[in-house]
Design an enzyme around this catalytic site. Structure first.
Site, PDB file in Angstrom:
ATOM      1  N   GLN A 135       3.156   9.709   1.287  1.00 42.50           N
ATOM      2  CA  GLN A 135       4.447   9.005   1.209  1.00 42.50           C
ATOM      3  C   GLN A 135       5.241   9.359  -0.031  1.00 42.50           C
ATOM      4  O   GLN A 135       6.386   8.929  -0.181  1.00 42.50           O
ATOM      5  CB  GLN A 135       4.211   7.496   1.273  1.00 42.50           C
ATOM      6  CG  GLN A 135       3.621   7.092   2.625  1.00 42.50           C
ATOM      7  CD  GLN A 135       3.420   5.607   2.711  1.00 42.50           C
ATOM      8  OE1 GLN A 135       2.424   5.087   2.241  1.00 42.50           O
ATOM      9  NE2 GLN A 135       4.383   4.895   3.280  1.00 42.50           N
ATOM     10  N   HIS A 191      -2.755   7.070   7.067  1.00 43.77           N
ATOM     11  CA  HIS A 191      -1.800   7.953   6.380  1.00 43.77           C
ATOM     12  C   HIS A 191      -2.502   9.205   5.850  1.00 43.77           C
ATOM     13  O   HIS A 191      -1.984  10.315   5.956  1.00 43.77           O
ATOM     14  CB  HIS A 191      -1.171   7.241   5.176  1.00 43.77           C
ATOM     15  CG  HIS A 191       0.090   6.488   5.484  1.00 43.77           C
ATOM     16  ND1 HIS A 191       1.196   7.072   6.055  1.00 43.77           N
ATOM     17  CD2 HIS A 191       0.440   5.194   5.268  1.00 43.77           C
ATOM     18  CE1 HIS A 191       2.164   6.167   6.192  1.00 43.77           C
ATOM     19  NE2 HIS A 191       1.723   5.006   5.719  1.00 43.77           N
ATOM     20  N   HIS A 210      -4.298   1.013   7.824  1.00 38.65           N
ATOM     21  CA  HIS A 210      -2.981   1.660   7.787  1.00 38.65           C
ATOM     22  C   HIS A 210      -2.956   2.810   6.775  1.00 38.65           C
ATOM     23  O   HIS A 210      -2.491   3.915   7.082  1.00 38.65           O
ATOM     24  CB  HIS A 210      -1.928   0.590   7.430  1.00 38.65           C
ATOM     25  CG  HIS A 210      -0.517   1.066   7.341  1.00 38.65           C
ATOM     26  ND1 HIS A 210       0.481   0.637   8.199  1.00 38.65           N
ATOM     27  CD2 HIS A 210       0.081   1.934   6.479  1.00 38.65           C
ATOM     28  CE1 HIS A 210       1.622   1.241   7.858  1.00 38.65           C
ATOM     29  NE2 HIS A 210       1.408   2.021   6.820  1.00 38.65           N
ATOM     30  N   GLU A 211      -3.489   2.564   5.587  1.00 43.50           N
ATOM     31  CA  GLU A 211      -3.436   3.586   4.529  1.00 43.50           C
ATOM     32  C   GLU A 211      -4.420   4.738   4.788  1.00 43.50           C
ATOM     33  O   GLU A 211      -4.110   5.896   4.492  1.00 43.50           O
ATOM     34  CB  GLU A 211      -3.690   2.960   3.152  1.00 43.50           C
ATOM     35  CG  GLU A 211      -2.698   1.868   2.730  1.00 43.50           C
ATOM     36  CD  GLU A 211      -1.230   2.283   2.832  1.00 43.50           C
ATOM     37  OE1 GLU A 211      -0.917   3.473   2.657  1.00 43.50           O
ATOM     38  OE2 GLU A 211      -0.400   1.395   3.106  1.00 43.50           O
ATOM     39  N   GLY A 266       0.843  -1.189   0.000  1.00 36.02           N
ATOM     40  CA  GLY A 266       0.000   0.000   0.000  1.00 36.02           C
ATOM     41  C   GLY A 266       0.877   1.237   0.000  1.00 36.02           C
ATOM     42  O   GLY A 266       2.022   1.185   0.456  1.00 36.02           O
ATOM     43  N   CYS A 320       6.001  -0.013   7.483  1.00 36.55           N
ATOM     44  CA  CYS A 320       5.625   1.108   6.627  1.00 36.55           C
ATOM     45  C   CYS A 320       6.826   1.508   5.775  1.00 36.55           C
ATOM     46  O   CYS A 320       7.949   1.568   6.280  1.00 36.55           O
ATOM     47  CB  CYS A 320       5.181   2.270   7.507  1.00 36.55           C
ATOM     48  SG  CYS A 320       4.684   3.724   6.574  1.00 36.55           S
ATOM     49  N   LEU A 321       6.585   1.779   4.509  1.00 36.47           N
ATOM     50  CA  LEU A 321       7.673   2.182   3.610  1.00 36.47           C
ATOM     51  C   LEU A 321       8.329   3.490   4.064  1.00 36.47           C
ATOM     52  O   LEU A 321       9.482   3.742   3.747  1.00 36.47           O
ATOM     53  CB  LEU A 321       7.155   2.336   2.176  1.00 36.47           C
ATOM     54  CG  LEU A 321       6.627   1.066   1.505  1.00 36.47           C
ATOM     55  CD1 LEU A 321       6.056   1.391   0.135  1.00 36.47           C
ATOM     56  CD2 LEU A 321       7.716   0.007   1.391  1.00 36.47           C
TER      57      LEU A 321
HETATM   58 NI    NI Z   1       2.674   3.200   5.691  1.00 41.46          NI
END
Ligand code: NI
Length: 163
Positions: free
Chosen positions: A51, A134, A130-131, A46, A88-89
């Site tokens: 991000q 964000h 999670h997304e 995701g 998380c990226l």
């Molecule tokens: Ni993330």
């Protein structure tokens, strides 16, 4: 299509609430294509607009067969509980155990602006949560107790230095 640079903690934009998406045009479709490409390149499931440095309520995901674009996402219902590893990226995928709802229903607009609802369980439901977080300026570490949050941040910063 292009791979965008991934915004990392503690860049300010990650803590900001995104603006709703109001224009559904070719530019948005091209942005979503870039987001998918960036996500696949980073081997994530995701990716939210925050991000890649954009303050928008927008994410893409491809997780356990659930592939979608979500603009102006909202989790409209949840049931149950799951406890599992999450990363998380924007934090170098450093994992931590996070408690989330087991089942979640997402309401959002697709890249054409059509509203939809999608239900998911397990890992895909985790990605929904999670997304959507964000898009509201919230990171997974915000769900952790202070000590564990600091451990994730320290590990991320250490790994970042060794890159
Ligand atoms: Ni993330």
């Amino acid at each position: 299509m292009a791979i965008r640079k991934i915004t990392e903690y503690p860049e300010k934009i990650l803590a900001e609430v995104g603006k709703p998406v109001t224009v559904f045009d070719e530019e948005l479709e091209s942005l979503c294509a870039d987001m998918f490409e960036t996500m696949y390149d980073a081997e994530g499931v995701g990716l939210a607009a925050q991000q890649i440095g954009l303050g928008l309520q927008l994410f893409v995901m491809d997780c356990e067969g659930v592939k979608l674009v979500a603009a102006n996402p909202e989790i409209i219902s949840t049931t149950g509980e799951q406890s599992g590893q999450e990363g998380c990226l924007s934090l170098g995928k450093v994992p931590a155990v996070v408690v989330r709802a087991e089942k979640a229903t997402l309401r959002a607009r697709d890249a054409k602006g059509e509203w939809f609802e999608r239900e998911a369980t397990g890992y895909a439901a985790r990605a929904f949560q999670h997304e959507t977080d964000h898009c509201n300026g919230k990171l997974f570490i915000d769900h952790l107790p202070k000590m564990r949050r600091e451990m994730v941040v320290k590990k991320f910063q250490k790994e970042k230095k060794m890159r």
